[in-house]
Motif scaffolding. Structure first.
Motif, PDB file in Angstrom:
ATOM      1  N   VAL A  65       0.927  -1.098   0.032  1.00 37.38           N
ATOM      2  CA  VAL A  65       0.182   0.022   0.040  1.00 37.38           C
ATOM      3  C   VAL A  65       0.986   1.214   0.024  1.00 37.38           C
ATOM      4  CG1 VAL A  65      -1.775   1.293   1.305  1.00 37.38           C
ATOM      5  CG2 VAL A  65      -1.857  -1.114   1.356  1.00 37.38           C
ATOM      6  N   PHE A  66       0.685   2.240  -0.856  1.00 40.06           N
ATOM      7  CA  PHE A  66       1.469   3.398  -1.056  1.00 40.06           C
ATOM      8  C   PHE A  66       0.754   4.330  -1.709  1.00 40.06           C
ATOM      9  CE2 PHE A  66       2.379   0.340  -4.552  1.00 40.06           C
ATOM     10  CZ  PHE A  66       2.336   1.433  -5.499  1.00 40.06           C
ATOM     11  N   ASP A  67       1.484   5.567  -1.640  1.00 37.17           N
ATOM     12  CA  ASP A  67       0.768   6.842  -2.424  1.00 37.17           C
ATOM     13  C   ASP A  67       1.652   7.074  -3.502  1.00 37.17           C
ATOM     14  OD1 ASP A  67      -1.375   6.707  -0.623  1.00 37.17           O
ATOM     15  OD2 ASP A  67      -0.396   8.439   0.689  1.00 37.17           O
ATOM     16  N   VAL A  68       0.935   7.409  -4.798  1.00 39.86           N
ATOM     17  CA  VAL A  68       1.672   8.178  -5.869  1.00 39.86           C
ATOM     18  C   VAL A  68       0.834   9.572  -6.079  1.00 39.86           C
ATOM     19  CG1 VAL A  68       2.213   8.163  -8.180  1.00 39.86           C
ATOM     20  CG2 VAL A  68       2.415   5.891  -6.941  1.00 39.86           C
ATOM     21  N   GLY A  69       1.552  10.503  -5.583  1.00 31.97           N
ATOM     22  CA  GLY A  69       1.083  11.786  -5.529  1.00 31.97           C
ATOM     23  C   GLY A  69      -0.300  11.718  -4.317  1.00 31.97           C
ATOM     24  N   ASN A  70      -1.374  11.963  -4.653  1.00 42.35           N
ATOM     25  CA  ASN A  70      -2.390  11.861  -3.786  1.00 42.35           C
ATOM     26  C   ASN A  70      -3.251  10.931  -3.880  1.00 42.35           C
ATOM     27  OD1 ASN A  70      -3.781  12.748  -5.950  1.00 42.35           O
ATOM     28  ND2 ASN A  70      -4.877  14.485  -5.229  1.00 42.35           N
ATOM     29  N   VAL A  71      -2.722   9.585  -4.672  1.00 39.96           N
ATOM     30  CA  VAL A  71      -3.602   8.501  -4.986  1.00 39.96           C
ATOM     31  C   VAL A  71      -3.090   7.375  -4.126  1.00 39.96           C
ATOM     32  CG1 VAL A  71      -4.332   6.948  -6.935  1.00 39.96           C
ATOM     33  CG2 VAL A  71      -4.408   9.346  -7.037  1.00 39.96           C
ATOM     34  N   THR A  72      -3.796   6.704  -3.319  1.00 38.35           N
ATOM     35  CA  THR A  72      -3.251   5.443  -2.776  1.00 38.35           C
ATOM     36  C   THR A  72      -3.535   4.192  -3.564  1.00 38.35           C
ATOM     37  OG1 THR A  72      -3.937   6.522  -0.543  1.00 38.35           O
ATOM     38  CG2 THR A  72      -3.670   3.976  -0.766  1.00 38.35           C
ATOM     39  N   PHE A  73      -2.432   3.377  -3.698  1.00 43.58           N
ATOM     40  CA  PHE A  73      -2.352   2.117  -4.556  1.00 43.58           C
ATOM     41  C   PHE A  73      -2.505   0.939  -3.710  1.00 43.58           C
ATOM     42  CE2 PHE A  73      -1.250   4.973  -7.843  1.00 43.58           C
ATOM     43  CZ  PHE A  73      -1.479   4.323  -8.828  1.00 43.58           C
ATOM     44  N   PHE A  74      -3.243  -0.016  -3.743  1.00 44.91           N
ATOM     45  CA  PHE A  74      -3.095  -1.270  -3.183  1.00 44.91           C
ATOM     46  C   PHE A  74      -2.689  -2.313  -4.317  1.00 44.91           C
ATOM     47  CE2 PHE A  74      -5.614  -5.365  -2.232  1.00 44.91           C
ATOM     48  CZ  PHE A  74      -4.556  -5.775  -1.296  1.00 44.91           C
ATOM     49  N   VAL A  75      -1.511  -2.979  -4.000  1.00 38.54           N
ATOM     50  CA  VAL A  75      -1.071  -4.067  -5.053  1.00 38.54           C
ATOM     51  C   VAL A  75      -0.834  -5.422  -4.348  1.00 38.54           C
ATOM     52  CG1 VAL A  75       0.818  -4.596  -6.168  1.00 38.54           C
ATOM     53  CG2 VAL A  75       0.292  -2.239  -6.086  1.00 38.54           C
ATOM     54  N   THR A  76      -1.409  -6.451  -5.101  1.00 39.81           N
ATOM     55  CA  THR A  76      -1.374  -7.949  -4.527  1.00 39.81           C
ATOM     56  C   THR A  76      -1.215  -8.564  -5.852  1.00 39.81           C
ATOM     57  OG1 THR A  76      -2.206  -9.363  -2.986  1.00 39.81           O
ATOM     58  CG2 THR A  76      -3.620  -8.462  -4.239  1.00 39.81           C
ATOM     59  N   HIS A  77      -0.769  -9.967  -5.694  1.00 41.83           N
ATOM     60  CA  HIS A  77      -0.880 -10.949  -7.088  1.00 41.83           C
ATOM     61  C   HIS A  77      -2.270 -11.029  -7.239  1.00 41.83           C
ATOM     62  CE1 HIS A  77       0.395 -13.087  -9.947  1.00 41.83           C
ATOM     63  NE2 HIS A  77       0.075 -14.215  -9.313  1.00 41.83           N
ATOM     64  N   GLY A  78      -3.046 -11.368  -6.230  1.00 39.17           N
ATOM     65  CA  GLY A  78      -4.536 -11.835  -6.385  1.00 39.17           C
ATOM     66  C   GLY A  78      -4.720 -13.466  -6.132  1.00 39.17           C
ATOM     67  N   HIS A  79      -3.724 -14.466  -6.193  1.00 39.74           N
ATOM     68  CA  HIS A  79      -4.001 -15.730  -5.656  1.00 39.74           C
ATOM     69  C   HIS A  79      -4.565 -15.908  -4.304  1.00 39.74           C
ATOM     70  CE1 HIS A  79       0.014 -14.904  -4.135  1.00 39.74           C
ATOM     71  NE2 HIS A  79       0.086 -16.068  -3.446  1.00 39.74           N
ATOM     72  N   LEU A  80      -4.170 -15.016  -3.341  1.00 45.80           N
ATOM     73  CA  LEU A  80      -4.639 -15.070  -1.786  1.00 45.80           C
ATOM     74  C   LEU A  80      -5.976 -14.331  -1.606  1.00 45.80           C
ATOM     75  CD1 LEU A  80      -1.307 -13.979  -0.079  1.00 45.80           C
ATOM     76  CD2 LEU A  80      -2.286 -16.199  -0.335  1.00 45.80           C
TER      77      LEU A  80
END
Length: 166
Positions: A65-80
């Motif tokens: 979970v991190f921000d790029v500018g004022n946008v929060t991103f959530f990244v995961t592979h998806g299998h879980l």
């Protein structure tokens, strides 16, 4: 601001470096897992990266979970999150962490869709695409009032473009 999103490269460091070269000024680069490279591999340097079901090294986090500018991103592979069946579990987690954009892979199927004010992006696969013949990645353009998501082939030819209101 542009964010480069890729996934499921399955050991092909050359395609990662090739695609990175198309967007040297990207504000962030995301790999959604199954790189099958070492966490410290030079091709993954400076990327936000997560562990896929084919990544052996435990140094990869399961999610980021991190921000790029004022946008929060959530990244995961998806299998879980069982994304091959439904993205409902993924959507719950994205909401839980306050994400505006959720990036994932695993299914090797490219797609982008806005659900409950969260933009879900699967960039497809740069090695073994499913549902189409083109190997693919995504670029997200973050604008004041919208997100522009474009999908490209491994040769940087545009496959499709989609605009979503923020």
């Amino acid at each position: 601001m542009q964010v480069l999103v890729m996934s499921d490269t399955h050991g092909d460091s050359q395609v990662i470096e090739k695609v990175r070269g198309f967007y040297p000024n990207a504000a962030a680069i995301i790999h959604c897992g199954d790189s099958e490279l070492a966490f410290s591999h030079p091709a993954l340097e400076g990327m936000q990266k997560v562990r896929g079901n084919c990544d052996a090294e435990s140094a990869f986090p399961n999610e980021a979970v991190f921000d790029v500018g004022n946008v929060t991103f959530f990244v995961t592979h998806g299998h879980l999150f069982n994304v091959k069946s439904s993205i409902l579990s993924l959507s719950y987690r994205a909401k839980e962490v306050g994400a505006q954009i959720a990036c994932f892979g695993h299914s090797h199927l490219l797609g982008a869709e806005m659900i409950d004010d969260v933009l879900f992006i699967n960039p497809g696969s740069l090695l073994k695409p499913r549902g189409r013949k083109e190997k693919s990645f995504a670029v997200v353009e973050i604008r004041d009032d919208q997100f522009q998501v474009e999908f490209f082939t491994d040769d940087n030819d545009c496959i499709s473009s989609h605009t979503f209101t923020r």
